[in-house]
Design a protein around this motif. Sequence first.
Motif, short mmCIF file in Angstrom:
data_model
loop_
_atom_site.label_atom_id
_atom_site.label_comp_id
_atom_site.label_asym_id
_atom_site.label_seq_id
_atom_site.Cartn_x
_atom_site.Cartn_y
_atom_site.Cartn_z
N LEU A 1 0.94 1.07 4.64
CA LEU A 1 0.28 0.17 5.58
C LEU A 1 1.25 -0.82 6.20
CD1 LEU A 1 -2.96 -0.69 3.55
CD2 LEU A 1 -2.65 1.08 5.28
N GLN A 2 2.25 -1.22 5.41
CA GLN A 2 3.22 -2.22 5.88
C GLN A 2 4.55 -1.90 5.20
OE1 GLN A 2 5.61 -4.61 6.99
NE2 GLN A 2 5.20 -5.58 5.01
N PRO A 3 5.53 -1.33 5.91
CA PRO A 3 6.74 -0.82 5.26
C PRO A 3 7.82 -1.86 5.02
CG PRO A 3 6.81 -0.29 7.58
CD PRO A 3 5.48 -0.97 7.34
N GLU A 4 7.75 -3.00 5.71
CA GLU A 4 8.86 -3.95 5.67
C GLU A 4 8.78 -4.86 4.45
OE1 GLU A 4 11.20 -3.57 7.80
OE2 GLU A 4 10.10 -2.05 8.91
N GLY A 5 9.96 -5.32 4.00
CA GLY A 5 9.99 -6.32 2.93
C GLY A 5 10.98 -5.97 1.84
N THR A 6 11.47 -7.01 1.17
CA THR A 6 12.46 -6.83 0.10
C THR A 6 11.84 -7.02 -1.28
OG1 THR A 6 13.06 -9.17 0.29
CG2 THR A 6 14.34 -7.59 1.59
N GLU A 7 10.59 -7.47 -1.34
CA GLU A 7 9.95 -7.66 -2.64
C GLU A 7 9.43 -6.33 -3.17
OE1 GLU A 7 7.21 -10.76 -3.12
OE2 GLU A 7 8.26 -12.20 -1.84
N PRO A 8 9.10 -6.28 -4.47
CA PRO A 8 8.49 -5.06 -5.00
C PRO A 8 7.22 -4.72 -4.22
CG PRO A 8 9.13 -6.51 -6.79
CD PRO A 8 9.32 -7.29 -5.52
N PRO A 9 6.97 -3.45 -3.97
CA PRO A 9 5.81 -3.07 -3.15
C PRO A 9 4.49 -3.35 -3.87
CG PRO A 9 6.86 -1.13 -4.05
CD PRO A 9 7.76 -2.28 -4.37
N TYR A 10 3.47 -3.50 -3.07
CA TYR A 10 2.12 -3.77 -3.55
C TYR A 10 1.29 -2.53 -3.25
CZ TYR A 10 -2.28 -6.55 -3.91
OH TYR A 10 -3.50 -7.06 -4.25
N PHE A 11 0.77 -1.88 -4.31
CA PHE A 11 -0.04 -0.67 -4.15
C PHE A 11 -1.52 -1.05 -4.28
CE2 PHE A 11 4.06 0.90 -5.53
CZ PHE A 11 4.24 2.07 -4.80
N VAL A 12 -2.31 -0.74 -3.27
CA VAL A 12 -3.74 -1.03 -3.30
C VAL A 12 -4.50 0.29 -3.27
CG1 VAL A 12 -3.65 -3.35 -2.33
CG2 VAL A 12 -3.68 -1.39 -0.79
N VAL A 13 -5.61 0.34 -4.01
CA VAL A 13 -6.38 1.58 -4.16
C VAL A 13 -7.63 1.50 -3.28
CG1 VAL A 13 -7.55 3.11 -5.78
CG2 VAL A 13 -5.54 1.80 -6.52
N HIS A 14 -7.95 2.62 -2.64
CA HIS A 14 -9.12 2.68 -1.76
C HIS A 14 -10.39 2.28 -2.49
CE1 HIS A 14 -10.80 6.27 -3.72
NE2 HIS A 14 -9.54 6.64 -3.87
N PRO A 15 -11.31 1.61 -1.81
CA PRO A 15 -12.59 1.27 -2.44
C PRO A 15 -13.56 2.44 -2.38
CG PRO A 15 -12.55 0.43 -0.21
CD PRO A 15 -11.21 1.09 -0.45
N SER A 16 -14.75 2.22 -2.88
CA SER A 16 -15.81 3.21 -2.76
C SER A 16 -16.08 3.48 -1.29
CB SER A 16 -17.08 2.68 -3.43
OG SER A 16 -18.17 3.53 -3.22
N GLY A 17 -16.22 4.74 -0.93
CA GLY A 17 -16.40 5.10 0.47
C GLY A 17 -15.12 5.56 1.12
N GLY A 18 -13.97 5.23 0.49
CA GLY A 18 -12.69 5.71 0.98
C GLY A 18 -12.22 5.09 2.28
N ASN A 19 -12.70 3.88 2.62
CA ASN A 19 -12.31 3.24 3.87
C ASN A 19 -10.84 2.87 3.86
OD1 ASN A 19 -12.03 1.77 6.21
ND2 ASN A 19 -13.59 0.26 5.72
N LEU A 20 -10.04 3.53 4.70
CA LEU A 20 -8.60 3.29 4.73
C LEU A 20 -8.22 2.03 5.50
CD1 LEU A 20 -7.17 6.86 5.34
CD2 LEU A 20 -7.98 5.82 3.24
N LEU A 21 -9.15 1.50 6.29
CA LEU A 21 -8.81 0.36 7.13
C LEU A 21 -9.06 -0.97 6.44
CD1 LEU A 21 -10.32 1.56 10.54
CD2 LEU A 21 -8.01 1.87 9.66
N VAL A 22 -9.67 -0.96 5.26
CA VAL A 22 -10.12 -2.20 4.65
C VAL A 22 -8.97 -3.13 4.29
CG1 VAL A 22 -10.13 -1.31 2.28
CG2 VAL A 22 -11.72 -3.13 2.92
N TYR A 23 -7.77 -2.59 4.02
CA TYR A 23 -6.63 -3.44 3.64
C TYR A 23 -5.70 -3.75 4.80
CZ TYR A 23 -8.08 -1.98 -1.06
OH TYR A 23 -8.80 -1.73 -2.20
#
Length: 423
Positions: free
Chosen positions: A151-173
């Motif tokens: 969703l957002q490729p830039e940055g030097t910090e450790p990446p943040y992995f978020v899991v899809h909610p119920s319904g599988g909405n990919l735009l929620v994050y």
Amino acid sequence: MTQRRDARLSAHLAAVADQGLPARAVPQDYLVLPELPTTRDGRVDRALLRTLRGPGRDRDREAVAPRDTTELIVAQVWTDVLGVRPIGIDDNFFALGGHSLVAMRAISRLQRQFNCDIGLADLLNNPTVAELAAVLRKGREGKGRSPVVTLQPEGTEPPYFVVHPSGGNLLVYRFLAEKLAPDVPVHMLETPDLGRFTTVEELAAHYAAAVRATCAHGPYRLGGLSFGGLVAYETARQLTEAGEQVELVTMFESSLAGAPPTDISEQDLLAYRTVHFAHVFELIFGREIALTEDELRGLDADRQNEMLYERIDEAFQGDTAAQILRGTVEHVQQVREMIRHYRPGPYAGPVWLYIGLEPMPPHLNDPEFYRSDRSLGWDVHVPHLRIFDTPGNHLSLLNPPHVSTLAEQVRGLMRATPTRKER
């Protein structure tokens, strides 16, 4: 006001309108004026306003015409669903006013025309005509597809992995990822074939492997909304058991299943849940779906689903989004079964649970998954559970304007665990 500030304001207005208005009422374009034009007697000149048009794209850049048939078809589909023309190969779907329902329509059209299984993840990662056309030329197949969506490729910090909610909405994050830029890379974990998994543990094992394939070693940061929080928790558990370091687990309104309600019969509960889908779709998409519990009582689950699908078809009048919403219903029903049978194992690390300050409308709460205890059932499993309040409710806390506060809260946690990747 400068052109850059105009663009930022337009983007903000688009985000707020997308989440606060029915889909049919979301404007397709925005034009920032220094002041409203007036007539000679000082009234707003509405006739002149109707002649004005927003830029639709940067004013200094002309639309670059499609270079081949694939780009031409993609541009035509976007023109049809967005109502914007001309569309060039470098135009961004979301910058042109694309939102969740419009995105589903576009993807459904392209799936039929190219006979391939592209999804919302492809549009998120390839939001211009040229980029999406390149994906279509490859004729992607679902087998072997990575569950990691960047969703957002830039940055030097450790990446943040978020899991899809119920319904599988990919735009929620999407808005959360934007707020964490440019320091924190954000990846979403999703699977186009949830039916391959029957338990939270199986799905978490799949995602743990994907996380390690993306970043061989921790520290890892995981999170998720609702069902996504459960899976993030279980993924963190499995990574820790494998000897990896997990420094952050965030759950947004993630509730464990409670005891089955005793004040409502199983038949009435089934009817309530079916109507619940109709209410949620009405709220999100602004289409009235005429369905009542009285109509459903006495019908088995399959017949209730059929009636729900019939009413969705009527509400959307043949729109391709109706077919996609059927998939959403099936996804949510499977997720409910996975939550119902999930028994969390112990986890010694800290977990941050975020609770929305605004209550959900009563008719949108599921009696089995609505809990009155503030910990939502987690306190008996997580000794280091920390609970924070955040603006909004289950459906709005990740949307503007509330997401700004939530993003700052999450960023604060990340600052408090200032681990950096080894260079």
